[in-house]
Design a protein around this motif. Structure first.
Motif, PDB file in Angstrom:
ATOM      1  N   GLU A 237       4.538  -2.449  -7.986  1.00 63.73           N
ATOM      2  CA  GLU A 237       5.029  -1.546  -6.942  1.00 63.73           C
ATOM      3  C   GLU A 237       5.923  -2.316  -5.979  1.00 63.73           C
ATOM      4  O   GLU A 237       5.566  -3.406  -5.528  1.00 63.73           O
ATOM      5  CB  GLU A 237       3.862  -0.916  -6.188  1.00 63.73           C
ATOM      6  CG  GLU A 237       3.091   0.108  -6.999  1.00 63.73           C
ATOM      7  CD  GLU A 237       2.194   0.952  -6.121  1.00 63.73           C
ATOM      8  OE1 GLU A 237       2.588   1.246  -4.977  1.00 63.73           O
ATOM      9  OE2 GLU A 237       1.092   1.295  -6.582  1.00 63.73           O
ATOM     10  N   GLY A 239       7.948  -3.367  -2.465  1.00 68.66           N
ATOM     11  CA  GLY A 239       7.487  -3.463  -1.084  1.00 68.66           C
ATOM     12  C   GLY A 239       8.405  -4.345  -0.275  1.00 68.66           C
ATOM     13  O   GLY A 239       9.540  -4.629  -0.677  1.00 68.66           O
ATOM     14  N   ARG A 251      13.413  -6.847   0.444  1.00 71.02           N
ATOM     15  CA  ARG A 251      12.570  -6.012  -0.407  1.00 71.02           C
ATOM     16  C   ARG A 251      12.221  -6.776  -1.681  1.00 71.02           C
ATOM     17  O   ARG A 251      12.910  -7.732  -2.053  1.00 71.02           O
ATOM     18  CB  ARG A 251      13.316  -4.728  -0.792  1.00 71.02           C
ATOM     19  CG  ARG A 251      13.791  -3.867   0.358  1.00 71.02           C
ATOM     20  CD  ARG A 251      12.703  -2.969   0.897  1.00 71.02           C
ATOM     21  NE  ARG A 251      12.157  -2.080  -0.125  1.00 71.02           N
ATOM     22  CZ  ARG A 251      11.100  -1.292   0.063  1.00 71.02           C
ATOM     23  NH1 ARG A 251      10.465  -1.316   1.228  1.00 71.02           N
ATOM     24  NH2 ARG A 251      10.665  -0.503  -0.893  1.00 71.02           N
ATOM     25  N   HIS A 252      11.148  -6.369  -2.323  1.00 70.53           N
ATOM     26  CA  HIS A 252      10.766  -6.975  -3.603  1.00 70.53           C
ATOM     27  C   HIS A 252      10.376  -5.883  -4.596  1.00 70.53           C
ATOM     28  O   HIS A 252      10.120  -4.734  -4.208  1.00 70.53           O
ATOM     29  CB  HIS A 252       9.617  -7.977  -3.413  1.00 70.53           C
ATOM     30  CG  HIS A 252       8.336  -7.349  -2.961  1.00 70.53           C
ATOM     31  ND1 HIS A 252       7.518  -6.646  -3.806  1.00 70.53           N
ATOM     32  CD2 HIS A 252       7.732  -7.309  -1.741  1.00 70.53           C
ATOM     33  CE1 HIS A 252       6.453  -6.213  -3.150  1.00 70.53           C
ATOM     34  NE2 HIS A 252       6.567  -6.588  -1.884  1.00 70.53           N
ATOM     35  N   ASP A 253      10.314  -6.259  -5.873  1.00 74.88           N
ATOM     36  CA  ASP A 253       9.996  -5.308  -6.948  1.00 74.88           C
ATOM     37  C   ASP A 253       8.537  -5.367  -7.373  1.00 74.88           C
ATOM     38  O   ASP A 253       8.163  -4.822  -8.415  1.00 74.88           O
ATOM     39  CB  ASP A 253      10.882  -5.576  -8.170  1.00 74.88           C
ATOM     40  CG  ASP A 253      12.353  -5.310  -7.877  1.00 74.88           C
ATOM     41  OD1 ASP A 253      12.622  -4.390  -7.076  1.00 74.88           O
ATOM     42  OD2 ASP A 253      13.203  -6.024  -8.426  1.00 74.88           O
ATOM     43  N   GLY A 254       7.706  -6.057  -6.617  1.00 75.24           N
ATOM     44  CA  GLY A 254       6.287  -6.151  -6.970  1.00 75.24           C
ATOM     45  C   GLY A 254       5.725  -7.506  -6.608  1.00 75.24           C
ATOM     46  O   GLY A 254       6.340  -8.543  -6.906  1.00 75.24           O
ATOM     47  N   VAL A 255       4.571  -7.491  -5.949  1.00 75.06           N
ATOM     48  CA  VAL A 255       3.906  -8.734  -5.527  1.00 75.06           C
ATOM     49  C   VAL A 255       3.623  -9.647  -6.720  1.00 75.06           C
ATOM     50  O   VAL A 255       3.607 -10.878  -6.589  1.00 75.06           O
ATOM     51  CB  VAL A 255       2.600  -8.392  -4.767  1.00 75.06           C
ATOM     52  CG1 VAL A 255       1.786  -9.645  -4.469  1.00 75.06           C
ATOM     53  CG2 VAL A 255       2.925  -7.670  -3.463  1.00 75.06           C
ATOM     54  N   VAL A 282      -1.608  -7.899  -0.993  1.00 78.69           N
ATOM     55  CA  VAL A 282      -1.565  -6.994  -2.144  1.00 78.69           C
ATOM     56  C   VAL A 282      -1.776  -5.548  -1.720  1.00 78.69           C
ATOM     57  O   VAL A 282      -1.078  -4.635  -2.185  1.00 78.69           O
ATOM     58  CB  VAL A 282      -2.630  -7.420  -3.184  1.00 78.69           C
ATOM     59  CG1 VAL A 282      -2.648  -6.446  -4.353  1.00 78.69           C
ATOM     60  CG2 VAL A 282      -2.348  -8.831  -3.678  1.00 78.69           C
ATOM     61  N   ASP A 283      -2.732  -5.329  -0.824  1.00 80.94           N
ATOM     62  CA  ASP A 283      -3.065  -3.952  -0.418  1.00 80.94           C
ATOM     63  C   ASP A 283      -1.876  -3.228   0.201  1.00 80.94           C
ATOM     64  O   ASP A 283      -1.695  -2.022   0.010  1.00 80.94           O
ATOM     65  CB  ASP A 283      -4.236  -3.953   0.571  1.00 80.94           C
ATOM     66  CG  ASP A 283      -5.526  -4.444  -0.071  1.00 80.94           C
ATOM     67  OD1 ASP A 283      -5.632  -4.327  -1.320  1.00 80.94           O
ATOM     68  OD2 ASP A 283      -6.408  -4.942   0.653  1.00 80.94           O
ATOM     69  N   ASN A 284      -1.045  -3.955   0.952  1.00 79.76           N
ATOM     70  CA  ASN A 284       0.100  -3.348   1.634  1.00 79.76           C
ATOM     71  C   ASN A 284       1.430  -3.651   0.944  1.00 79.76           C
ATOM     72  O   ASN A 284       2.497  -3.364   1.497  1.00 79.76           O
ATOM     73  CB  ASN A 284       0.147  -3.821   3.090  1.00 79.76           C
ATOM     74  CG  ASN A 284      -1.054  -3.341   3.884  1.00 79.76           C
ATOM     75  OD1 ASN A 284      -1.315  -2.146   3.948  1.00 79.76           O
ATOM     76  ND2 ASN A 284      -1.811  -4.283   4.437  1.00 79.76           N
ATOM     77  N   HIS A 285       1.340  -4.256  -0.264  1.00 74.35           N
ATOM     78  CA  HIS A 285       2.526  -4.564  -1.075  1.00 74.35           C
ATOM     79  C   HIS A 285       3.530  -5.419  -0.311  1.00 74.35           C
ATOM     80  O   HIS A 285       4.747  -5.195  -0.384  1.00 74.35           O
ATOM     81  CB  HIS A 285       3.207  -3.274  -1.563  1.00 74.35           C
ATOM     82  CG  HIS A 285       2.269  -2.295  -2.181  1.00 74.35           C
ATOM     83  ND1 HIS A 285       1.578  -2.564  -3.341  1.00 74.35           N
ATOM     84  CD2 HIS A 285       1.880  -1.046  -1.789  1.00 74.35           C
ATOM     85  CE1 HIS A 285       0.810  -1.529  -3.647  1.00 74.35           C
ATOM     86  NE2 HIS A 285       0.966  -0.596  -2.720  1.00 74.35           N
ATOM     87  N   LYS A 286       3.033  -6.405   0.425  1.00 80.67           N
ATOM     88  CA  LYS A 286       3.919  -7.263   1.207  1.00 80.67           C
ATOM     89  C   LYS A 286       3.862  -8.714   0.735  1.00 80.67           C
ATOM     90  O   LYS A 286       2.786  -9.240   0.445  1.00 80.67           O
ATOM     91  CB  LYS A 286       3.550  -7.193   2.695  1.00 80.67           C
ATOM     92  CG  LYS A 286       3.911  -5.859   3.342  1.00 80.67           C
ATOM     93  CD  LYS A 286       3.633  -5.859   4.828  1.00 80.67           C
ATOM     94  CE  LYS A 286       4.056  -4.527   5.449  1.00 80.67           C
ATOM     95  NZ  LYS A 286       3.793  -4.479   6.903  1.00 80.67           N
TER      96      LYS A 286
END
Length: 381
Positions: A237, A239, A251-255, A282-286
């Protein structure tokens, strides 16, 4: 090969001739385990070769350079035929999926940096395969790992390999004292890999020039993220990339595409100082980035400890040891402070960068080659 005149034992430590000693050899199809099997067969032992099929055979056939793939099964069988001992292939695909691959995926998704090779040794090779070896009435099981087993005052001990460049102690710290009684590592005393290849050539093995495996067997080309996406669809996901103050930098395309300590490929150029990944939320996709000094760690919480030292871990309030927090780094001096028999705090005398949850922390004697056990790092900075 005759028994030792002084001890009355054969080369594997048993008081009987080699031909009366059955040894199961875990054969990956590579040069190391092939040499172990050939060496023991030539010494007259009752050798049984076993290769594990750990994941989809059809997919594996097309991929070279990974342990236990289809081509490697074929190579192990050829070595057994050449040396004249029986060889079996065991389907451990479901066991491997449950014990190693699923945890690898879940750990990675939780922001950890897992080491699946350790779990494979612990939960598959030295557990299920070891029990299979006993079912085959073997006296012991031998592997091609570069590590030494020495018998001390209180029984078998685990020691680093003679060749520090090949030492695999980081991946074998979770071997228990009970397993160590049954295991043998015939290559651990060799001074270099060149000696192993020379032995392979001497025995006329078809794998004498086979390249070493570099990747985790189910992760082609080291591309962790693509494997995770196949195992856990939707895991990548997108984030935000933020600094430690919470400011959005990109922005990134996934942790799952990032690891602690990473600097390159962040896509946030034009800054006054280089930034590194210091935390994965991980929980907040950051993906949280910060200056290099934020990567320094002095105190490491460790759990699931396997203690191989004398007595119980809690017998002393602290131990002066050395620890290794990554397989590629040398041991660093540290103080080990037990909390329970399976949990402790490790204080590094010199801070280490990029210590990540999911990695192993392996304990060594300060003076000498003995491995005192280790555990799993479970919290980051």
């Amino acid at each position: 090969m005759a028994l030792d005149a002084v001890t009355g034992l054969n080369s594997l430590g048993f008081p009987k001739p080699p031909e009366e000693t059955r040894v199961v050899v875990a054969m990956s199809g590579g040069v190391d385990s092939s040499v172990v099997a050939a060496k023991l067969a030539q010494e007259g032992y009752d050798v049984v070769g076993v290769t594990l099929q750990l994941y989809d055979h059809g997919a594996a056939l097309a991929k070279k350079g990974a342990c236990c793939a289809g081509l490697d099964i074929h190579d192990a069988r050829r070595v057994a035929e050449e040396m004249g001992f029986p060889h079996y292939v065991l389907d451990y695909e479901n066991i491997f999926q449950d014990a190693v691959i699923d945890e690898f995926a879940d750990s990675y998704l939780a922001g950890a940096t897992p080491v699946p090779c350790i779990r494979c040794n612990e939960r598959v090779k030295f557990k299920d395969l070891l029990e299979t070896a006993k079912d085959l009435d073997a006296d012991c099981m031998a592997t091609g790992h570069y590590i030494q087993r020495k018998v001390g005052a209180d029984g078998p001990e685990l020691h680093s390999a003679a060749d520090p460049n090949r030492d695999q102690s980081y991946f074998l710290f979770s071997t228990t004292a009970e397993q160590l009684k049954f295991l043998r590592f015939p290559l651990g005393h060799l001074a270099s890999k060149a000696e192993t290849r020379a032995l392979a050539a001497q025995y006329g093995l078809p794998v004498a020039d086979k390249p070493d495996s570099q990747d985790i067997c189910f992760v082609p080309n080291g591309d962790y993220a693509s494997v995770i996406e196949k195992l856990r669809p939707g895991a990548a996901e997108p984030g935000e990339i933020v600094d430690v103050e919470g400011r959005v930098l990109g922005r990134h395309d996934g942790v799952i595409h990032y690891t602690i300590g990473q600097r390159r490929g962040l896509g946030i150029g034009g800054l006054s100082e280089p930034l590194y990944v210091v935390k994965l939320d991980v929980d907040n996709h950051k993906v949280i980035v910060g200056p290099k000094e934020m990567l320094s760690t002095r105190v490491i919480p460790v759990r699931e400890i396997n203690w191989l030292g004398a007595g119980r871990l809690t017998d002393q309030p602290s131990y002066d040891i050395s620890v290794r927090v990554r397989s590629t780094r040398p041991p660093r001096e540290a103080i080990l402070r037990p909390i329970s028999d399976t949990e402790a705090e490790v204080e590094l005398l010199t801070p280490e960068e990029g210590v990540s949850p999911g990695q192993a922390c392996v304990f060594y004697e300060n003076e000498g080659s003995r491995i005192l056990g280790g555990g799993w790092i479970w919290r980051g900075n």
